[in-house]
Scaffold this motif. Sequence first.
Motif, PDB file in Angstrom:
ATOM      1  N   VAL A   1     167.821  -5.365 -16.659  1.00  0.00           N
ATOM      2  CA  VAL A   1     166.699  -4.884 -17.468  1.00  0.00           C
ATOM      3  C   VAL A   1     167.153  -4.647 -18.908  1.00  0.00           C
ATOM      4  O   VAL A   1     166.463  -5.028 -19.860  1.00  0.00           O
ATOM      5  N   LEU A   2     168.322  -4.049 -19.082  1.00  0.00           N
ATOM      6  CA  LEU A   2     168.830  -3.792 -20.427  1.00  0.00           C
ATOM      7  C   LEU A   2     169.029  -5.099 -21.192  1.00  0.00           C
ATOM      8  O   LEU A   2     168.618  -5.223 -22.350  1.00  0.00           O
ATOM      9  N   ASP A   3     169.625  -6.102 -20.546  1.00  0.00           N
ATOM     10  CA  ASP A   3     169.811  -7.397 -21.207  1.00  0.00           C
ATOM     11  C   ASP A   3     168.470  -8.080 -21.487  1.00  0.00           C
ATOM     12  O   ASP A   3     168.308  -8.719 -22.526  1.00  0.00           O
ATOM     13  N   ALA A   4     167.510  -7.940 -20.580  1.00  0.00           N
ATOM     14  CA  ALA A   4     166.187  -8.531 -20.803  1.00  0.00           C
ATOM     15  C   ALA A   4     165.500  -7.873 -21.999  1.00  0.00           C
ATOM     16  O   ALA A   4     164.847  -8.546 -22.797  1.00  0.00           O
ATOM     17  N   LEU A   5     165.670  -6.564 -22.140  1.00  0.00           N
ATOM     18  CA  LEU A   5     165.085  -5.873 -23.285  1.00  0.00           C
ATOM     19  C   LEU A   5     165.756  -6.297 -24.586  1.00  0.00           C
ATOM     20  O   LEU A   5     165.086  -6.488 -25.606  1.00  0.00           O
ATOM     21  N   ARG A   6     167.064  -6.463 -24.551  1.00  0.00           N
ATOM     22  CA  ARG A   6     167.769  -6.955 -25.747  1.00  0.00           C
ATOM     23  C   ARG A   6     167.256  -8.351 -26.123  1.00  0.00           C
ATOM     24  O   ARG A   6     167.116  -8.671 -27.297  1.00  0.00           O
ATOM     25  N   TYR A   7     167.001  -9.156 -25.111  1.00  0.00           N
ATOM     26  CA  TYR A   7     166.475 -10.507 -25.335  1.00  0.00           C
ATOM     27  C   TYR A   7     165.082 -10.442 -25.974  1.00  0.00           C
ATOM     28  O   TYR A   7     164.761 -11.203 -26.881  1.00  0.00           O
ATOM     29  N   ALA A   8     164.248  -9.524 -25.493  1.00  0.00           N
ATOM     30  CA  ALA A   8     162.853  -9.468 -25.917  1.00  0.00           C
ATOM     31  C   ALA A   8     162.643  -8.768 -27.253  1.00  0.00           C
ATOM     32  O   ALA A   8     161.713  -9.100 -27.981  1.00  0.00           O
ATOM     33  N   LEU A   9     163.497  -7.793 -27.551  1.00  0.00           N
ATOM     34  CA  LEU A   9     163.298  -7.020 -28.764  1.00  0.00           C
ATOM     35  C   LEU A   9     163.946  -7.701 -29.956  1.00  0.00           C
ATOM     36  O   LEU A   9     165.150  -7.972 -29.936  1.00  0.00           O
ATOM     37  N   PRO A  10     163.185  -7.953 -30.980  1.00  0.00           N
ATOM     38  CA  PRO A  10     163.805  -8.525 -32.170  1.00  0.00           C
ATOM     39  C   PRO A  10     164.702  -7.484 -32.816  1.00  0.00           C
ATOM     40  O   PRO A  10     164.384  -6.287 -32.790  1.00  0.00           O
ATOM     41  N   PRO A  11     165.823  -7.898 -33.372  1.00  0.00           N
ATOM     42  CA  PRO A  11     166.660  -6.917 -34.074  1.00  0.00           C
ATOM     43  C   PRO A  11     165.934  -6.431 -35.319  1.00  0.00           C
ATOM     44  O   PRO A  11     165.066  -7.126 -35.858  1.00  0.00           O
ATOM     45  N   LEU A  12     166.272  -5.235 -35.746  1.00  0.00           N
ATOM     46  CA  LEU A  12     165.710  -4.775 -37.010  1.00  0.00           C
ATOM     47  C   LEU A  12     166.214  -5.691 -38.113  1.00  0.00           C
ATOM     48  O   LEU A  12     167.337  -6.181 -38.053  1.00  0.00           O
ATOM     49  N   PRO A  13     165.384  -5.947 -39.084  1.00  0.00           N
ATOM     50  CA  PRO A  13     165.819  -6.844 -40.160  1.00  0.00           C
ATOM     51  C   PRO A  13     167.011  -6.265 -40.910  1.00  0.00           C
ATOM     52  O   PRO A  13     167.128  -5.053 -41.075  1.00  0.00           O
ATOM     53  N   GLU A  14     167.887  -7.148 -41.349  1.00  0.00           N
ATOM     54  CA  GLU A  14     169.021  -6.733 -42.174  1.00  0.00           C
ATOM     55  C   GLU A  14     168.478  -6.187 -43.496  1.00  0.00           C
ATOM     56  O   GLU A  14     167.575  -6.783 -44.080  1.00  0.00           O
ATOM     57  N   PRO A  15     169.025  -5.072 -43.964  1.00  0.00           N
ATOM     58  CA  PRO A  15     168.587  -4.592 -45.282  1.00  0.00           C
ATOM     59  C   PRO A  15     168.876  -5.638 -46.353  1.00  0.00           C
ATOM     60  O   PRO A  15     169.932  -6.264 -46.357  1.00  0.00           O
ATOM     61  N   ASP A  16     167.930  -5.834 -47.243  1.00  0.00           N
ATOM     62  CA  ASP A  16     168.072  -6.798 -48.323  1.00  0.00           C
ATOM     63  C   ASP A  16     168.588  -6.060 -49.559  1.00  0.00           C
ATOM     64  O   ASP A  16     167.924  -5.147 -50.059  1.00  0.00           O
ATOM     65  N   PRO A  17     169.757  -6.430 -50.061  1.00  0.00           N
ATOM     66  CA  PRO A  17     170.305  -5.724 -51.220  1.00  0.00           C
ATOM     67  C   PRO A  17     169.438  -5.845 -52.471  1.00  0.00           C
ATOM     68  O   PRO A  17     169.568  -5.052 -53.399  1.00  0.00           O
TER      69      PRO A  17
END
Length: 193
Positions: free
Chosen positions: A63-79
């Motif tokens: 379930v944890l790996d499936a959630l990691r798969y489904a959740l987009p990472p937060l966007p990288e901060p743009d300098p």
Amino acid sequence: MAESATPGRRRRGTELEHAIYVATLDELAANGYGRLAMEGIAARAGTGKAALYRRWPGKQPLVLDALRYALPPLPEPDPEHSTRENLAAALAAFSGVLAGRTLVPGIEFIVDLLREPDLRAMFADGIIAPRLERIEGILHEGVRSGELGPEVVHPLAARTGPALILQTFLLTGEPPSSREIDLIIDTVLHRTE
């Protein structure tokens, strides 16, 4: 019929993992965590139970790996962007999850998290903590650049935005609007004007 379901063709590697993740999330949405079974996931994914157990010892890590798969990472901060813009992008991504723009099961899954202490701990450590660290990093960068004063960075600062977004969703059934996210950011940044 989809190629992956064509008789005689076995999915392997990443293709099979992705099918298992989608099946896991579908099973969570249909049955909840309490009734989630490896057999149901395997059947939905069109594979054998042994294929699951070769990769995951049980349903929690799957379930944890499936959630990691489904959740987009937060966007990288743009300098090139301000702290406020980077914080807005991070909170909008969090809000997007509640808006149903991912494969993550709905509010029922959050309720299940409250019932399962081990799952809740895994979710907090594996999913929530890295996202809070990203928000903390944005706030620290704002202090470093002089955009924010050091009083903005306190132990609850990174949690405040996501908590207010979740509260809005729980109270209204809808994620906050962009205007409400602006007000949430003002709260995080301690701005009252």
